[in-house]
Design a protein around this motif. Structure first.
Motif, PDB file in Angstrom:
ATOM      1  N   CYS A  21      69.794   6.209  66.333  1.00  0.00           N
ATOM      2  CA  CYS A  21      69.193   7.371  65.417  1.00  0.00           C
ATOM      3  C   CYS A  21      68.815   7.037  64.045  1.00  0.00           C
ATOM      4  O   CYS A  21      67.575   7.405  63.742  1.00  0.00           O
ATOM      5  N   TYR A  25      64.974   7.317  62.567  1.00  0.00           N
ATOM      6  CA  TYR A  25      64.747   8.215  61.468  1.00  0.00           C
ATOM      7  C   TYR A  25      63.873   7.353  60.327  1.00  0.00           C
ATOM      8  O   TYR A  25      63.108   7.921  59.769  1.00  0.00           O
ATOM      9  N   GLU A  26      64.234   6.112  59.970  1.00  0.00           N
ATOM     10  CA  GLU A  26      63.502   5.295  59.401  1.00  0.00           C
ATOM     11  C   GLU A  26      62.283   5.193  59.882  1.00  0.00           C
ATOM     12  O   GLU A  26      61.149   4.885  58.942  1.00  0.00           O
ATOM     13  N   TRP A  28      60.246   7.195  61.400  1.00  0.00           N
ATOM     14  CA  TRP A  28      59.553   8.413  61.061  1.00  0.00           C
ATOM     15  C   TRP A  28      59.144   8.194  59.681  1.00  0.00           C
ATOM     16  O   TRP A  28      57.826   8.706  59.587  1.00  0.00           O
TER      17      TRP A  28
END
Length: 234
Positions: A21, A25-26, A28
């Motif tokens: 996850c 997230y990074e 993105w």
């Protein structure tokens, strides 16, 4: 042995899921930065948060911002901001470790946070993606984003985006809007003294928007003006 295997599964699966996850997230963030290498940001996280705050009192509030290409921004403003915000900008890789240490020492002497030591790259990372809240977690994310920016963009592009999204007043963002708001000229036409004054406002733009006759602002502007000829810009 079975107990150890069971314990390993118990802890490894949640940790593995959390890492996946985090990587998504990074990525993105990284994907957006890659896009902005060639495309101009329409808005930023900070601008969005500011507009939301303004609309709580004035539902029809709007921000003043107009993108201006790097070549059409006064060299005087570029030099002034380098002097005021990040003298080592063209040399460092996103972090000014000496500046950070000076900020830490100053904060310790004052017993509170009065200096940040952030580079232009770190400030841009915060403005593009993060909230204004201060925490170790947010500072760590800011460092990751700054490294991404430095790894994908050249200094000129980082500075160009910064000049176009920096806050300069209650509703004012970017060099073009700031030049027109305070002096009635384009960003390309800013004179050295005007550029120095805009750079001096950056740490507290909304405050200086309301207190334009501040003696400190005048003194700091003069100090920046005197140092501008030696500033190196990308």
């Amino acid at each position: 042995m079975r107990l150890l295997v069971s314990l390993w599964k118990l802890f490894s699966y949640p940790v593995g899921t959390a890492l996946v996850c985090l990587a998504i997230y990074e990525f993105w963030f990284f994907a957006q930065i890659l896009y902005w290498v060639e495309h101009n940001p329409v808005t930023t996280q900070f601008m969005g948060a500011r507009l939301e705050t303004l609309r709580q009192k004035k539902p029809k509030a709007a921000l003043e911002q107009e993108w201006t290409d790097y070549e059409r921004i006064s060299i005087h403003l570029k030099r002034a901001i380098i002097v005021a915000e990040d003298a080592k900008f063209i040399d460092h890789e996103g972090f000014d470790w000496e500046g950070i240490q000076r900020a830490i020492d100053k904060n310790q002497r004052r017993g509170k946070v009065v200096a940040g030591g952030s580079t232009i790259t770190q400030q841009l990372a915060k403005n593009l993606f993060l909230s204004g809240q201060r925490s170790l977690l947010r500072k760590g994310q800011e460092a990751i984003l700054a490294a991404m920016l430095e790894g994908t963009m050249d200094k000129r592009r980082i500075f160009e985006i910064y000049l176009n999204v920096a806050e300069w007043g209650e509703t004012v963002f970017g060099a073009e809007a700031a030049a027109r708001y305070y002096f009635g000229v384009s960003a390309a036409s800013l004179e050295p003294d005007q550029a120095a004054r805009l750079a001096a406002m950056l740490p507290r733009p909304r405050y200086y928007d309301r207190n334009r006759s501040s003696a400190y602002l005048a003194s700091y502007s003069q100090s920046i003006l005197e140092q501008m000829p030696a500033a190196q810009v990308p």
